[in-house]
Design a protein around this motif. Structure first.
Motif, mmCIF file in Angstrom:
data_model
loop_
_atom_site.group_PDB
_atom_site.id
_atom_site.type_symbol
_atom_site.label_atom_id
_atom_site.label_comp_id
_atom_site.label_asym_id
_atom_site.label_seq_id
_atom_site.Cartn_x
_atom_site.Cartn_y
_atom_site.Cartn_z
ATOM 1 N N PHE A 248 -3.697 8.850 -0.286
ATOM 2 C CA PHE A 248 -4.726 8.157 -0.368
ATOM 3 C C PHE A 248 -4.676 6.571 -0.672
ATOM 4 N N LYS A 249 -5.517 5.844 -0.141
ATOM 5 C CA LYS A 249 -5.409 4.432 -0.300
ATOM 6 C C LYS A 249 -6.341 4.023 -1.728
ATOM 7 N N ILE A 250 -5.804 3.301 -2.434
ATOM 8 C CA ILE A 250 -6.573 2.912 -3.765
ATOM 9 C C ILE A 250 -7.593 1.794 -3.150
ATOM 10 N N ILE A 251 -8.728 1.712 -4.032
ATOM 11 C CA ILE A 251 -9.808 0.472 -3.574
ATOM 12 C C ILE A 251 -10.072 0.243 -4.880
ATOM 13 N N HIS A 252 -10.322 -1.137 -4.982
ATOM 14 C CA HIS A 252 -10.729 -1.623 -6.097
ATOM 15 C C HIS A 252 -12.185 -2.441 -6.092
ATOM 16 N N LYS A 253 -12.735 -2.486 -7.211
ATOM 17 C CA LYS A 253 -14.019 -3.289 -7.218
ATOM 18 C C LYS A 253 -14.097 -4.298 -6.406
ATOM 19 N N TYR A 254 -15.097 -4.588 -5.562
ATOM 20 C CA TYR A 254 -15.273 -5.668 -4.328
ATOM 21 C C TYR A 254 -14.285 -5.774 -3.313
ATOM 22 N N ASP A 255 -13.523 -4.530 -2.970
ATOM 23 C CA ASP A 255 -12.913 -4.547 -1.961
ATOM 24 C C ASP A 255 -13.657 -4.155 -0.744
ATOM 25 N N LEU A 256 -13.475 -4.743 0.638
ATOM 26 C CA LEU A 256 -14.219 -4.520 1.824
ATOM 27 C C LEU A 256 -13.529 -3.518 2.432
ATOM 28 N N ILE A 257 -14.180 -2.331 2.881
ATOM 29 C CA ILE A 257 -13.648 -1.042 3.529
ATOM 30 C C ILE A 257 -14.298 -0.880 4.666
ATOM 31 N N PHE A 258 -13.578 -0.504 5.841
ATOM 32 C CA PHE A 258 -14.264 0.001 7.127
ATOM 33 C C PHE A 258 -14.050 1.453 7.284
ATOM 34 N N GLN A 266 -18.617 0.944 10.579
ATOM 35 C CA GLN A 266 -19.235 1.128 9.215
ATOM 36 C C GLN A 266 -18.285 0.471 8.316
ATOM 37 N N TYR A 267 -19.153 -0.246 7.161
ATOM 38 C CA TYR A 267 -18.315 -0.797 6.128
ATOM 39 C C TYR A 267 -18.980 -0.775 4.915
ATOM 40 N N GLY A 268 -18.318 -1.097 3.878
ATOM 41 C CA GLY A 268 -18.911 -1.206 2.636
ATOM 42 C C GLY A 268 -18.233 -2.009 1.719
ATOM 43 N N ILE A 269 -18.775 -2.365 0.680
ATOM 44 C CA ILE A 269 -18.086 -3.092 -0.320
ATOM 45 C C ILE A 269 -18.434 -2.162 -1.799
ATOM 46 N N MET A 270 -17.038 -2.052 -2.039
ATOM 47 C CA MET A 270 -16.888 -1.230 -3.585
ATOM 48 C C MET A 270 -17.403 -1.735 -4.428
ATOM 49 N N TYR A 271 -18.359 -1.264 -5.220
ATOM 50 C CA TYR A 271 -19.020 -1.866 -6.552
ATOM 51 C C TYR A 271 -18.667 -1.159 -7.739
ATOM 52 N N ASP A 272 -17.959 0.033 -7.571
ATOM 53 C CA ASP A 272 -17.355 0.780 -8.730
ATOM 54 C C ASP A 272 -15.857 0.166 -9.009
ATOM 55 N N GLU A 273 -15.485 0.368 -10.288
ATOM 56 C CA GLU A 273 -14.310 -0.180 -10.712
ATOM 57 C C GLU A 273 -13.140 0.197 -9.826
ATOM 58 N N ILE A 274 -12.933 1.555 -9.449
ATOM 59 C CA ILE A 274 -11.500 1.996 -8.803
ATOM 60 C C ILE A 274 -11.971 3.235 -8.022
#
Length: 409
Positions: A248-258, A266-274
């Protein structure tokens, strides 16, 4: 005398011509929302001559992967795919009450326990027909359905408010940063057309750092990228991404993910903490600029990013990072951004307030539903119980329409 579903409703198999419906009233497994979320607009119509028909007050239940709990109480006429069961109530049973009976977690657990197949389980029609339903008087049924319907009505109002508030944010962004309605000065010519001369143009490579951090925590919440941005994976898929959490890749708050759509990107910004995502997802940390600005910039100039998808990539999952990082983004001075954020923050506060109410109302409904169906809660005292519960949660039965909210409904 006990009743089973087949005593109070029938499965409908009659057809309607595809030429008589449109994307607004065509229902498939794809545009039914999980967790009793209702429906959304279909992306296309099927390549068939006819589909199963439905009418107002019919109950539509997705029969593929019942654990997604996709169910909808119809308020219109239309057609649906054969993967959806259409149930029509008998006259001696309240249709909305039946909808709530079949919305219970007990029903979906029963369907899964009797489902056929493992990779893509399907509900067994005969087993569903034998599902036991409450044998209440019609008056009692209507009182319960009216009570639960009031909670759902408040949930739906808040959803509509948030949808319109999101539209307001998009209009506000366009006014500030696309149409430059709050700027009075000279312009410079760019590949985006004319923009204010004081605004800087920077490359994405100057604000994005790729993140390849891996997860070792099995309890980390997992996410997927959809057309609506970042969503909890459990709301979309039952199966885990992989049994090995190190992938798994970890994503943090405000990361940009495709993401990995069938076509386009498709893309999104992570608005949760982790959280965590599939290792196939490109993940970027955003530096030196507000992530919400990046989010809305991409959304409003979406065609500019069409070429970031690698040609011939399987399922559109190959994002060309070199092309992405070579993209430009224009950034206004801080004082201009601050004016925008001062307005946007008030809209976001309203959205978050409504989301809190939606979550609390949903929990209240789902907590009371089995108690009402079992008769544990005395229906004759339902108004009293409701008022006490609302007072305890400090928001139920309060006026939820602010002056601003009324203007956007």
């Amino acid at each position: 005398m006990s009743l089973v579903l087949n005593d109070v409703a029938k499965f409908i198999s009659s057809k309607i011509e595809v030429s008589e419906i449109n994307v607004s009233n065509y229902i498939s497994t794809e545009n039914m929302l999980p967790n009793k979320g209702g429906i959304t607009t279909a992306s296309s119509l099927p390549d068939t001559k006819s589909v199963r028909e439905y009418i107002p007050k019919d109950i539509l239940i997705n029969n593929i992967r019942p654990y997604f709990k996709k169910i909808w109480y119809s308020d219109m006429e239309g057609g649906c795919s054969n993967d959806i069961y259409v149930l029509r109530f008998n006259e001696n049973y309240d249709s909305k009450f039946l909808y709530y009976v079949l919305s219970s977690d007990d029903f979906f657990s029963y369907v899964m326990a009797n489902a056929k197949g493992t990779k893509m389980p399907r509900g067994d029609k005969k087993a569903i027909q034998n599902y036991k339903v409450p044998n209440f008087s019609i008056d009692k049924q209507k009182k319960i359905s009216s009570f639960l319907g009031e909670i759902d009505r408040k949930i739906e109002i808040n959803k509509k408010l948030n949808k319109n508030l999101q539209k307001q944010i998009n209009i506000l962004f366009k006014s500030f940063f696309i149409n430059f309605e709050f700027y009075d000065g000279k312009y410079q010519e760019t590949l985006f057309g004319e923009i204010p001369i004081e605004w800087n143009i920077i490359l994405f490579k100057d604000i994005l750092n790729e993140r390849n951090e891996k997860s070792t925590n099995q309890d980390i919440p997992m996410y997927s990228v959809t057309l609506d941005g970042i969503q909890p994976r459990a709301d979309i898929y039952k199966k885990k991404i992989t049994a090995k959490t190190t992938k798994f890749k970890i994503i943090h708050k405000y990361d940009l993910i495709f993401g990995m759509p069938n076509s386009g990107y498709q893309y999104g910004i992570m608005y949760d903490e982790i959280g965590g995502v599939s290792s196939a997802y490109p993940v970027f940390e955003i530096n030196g600029i507000q992530p919400r600005y990046v989010d809305l910039f991409i959304k409003n100039i979406s065609n500019y990013f069409n070429d970031i998808v690698k040609s011939g990539s399987r399922m559109g999952q190959g994002i060309d990072k070199k092309v992405l990082l070579s993209k430009e983004i224009y950034v206004p001075p801080n004082e201009h951004l601050d004016k925008y954020y001062s307005i946007e923050s008030k809209l976001l506060d309203l959205i978050n307030h409504n989301l809190t109410e939606i979550n609390n109302l949903t929990k209240l409904r789902d907590t009371l539903l089995p108690k009402l169906m079992s008769g544990e809660i005395d229906v004759s005292k339902i108004n009293c119980d409701l008022e006490l519960k609302y007072n305890y949660m400090k928001y139920l039965f309060n006026q939820i329409h602010t002056p601003m909210s009324k203007s956007v409904v």
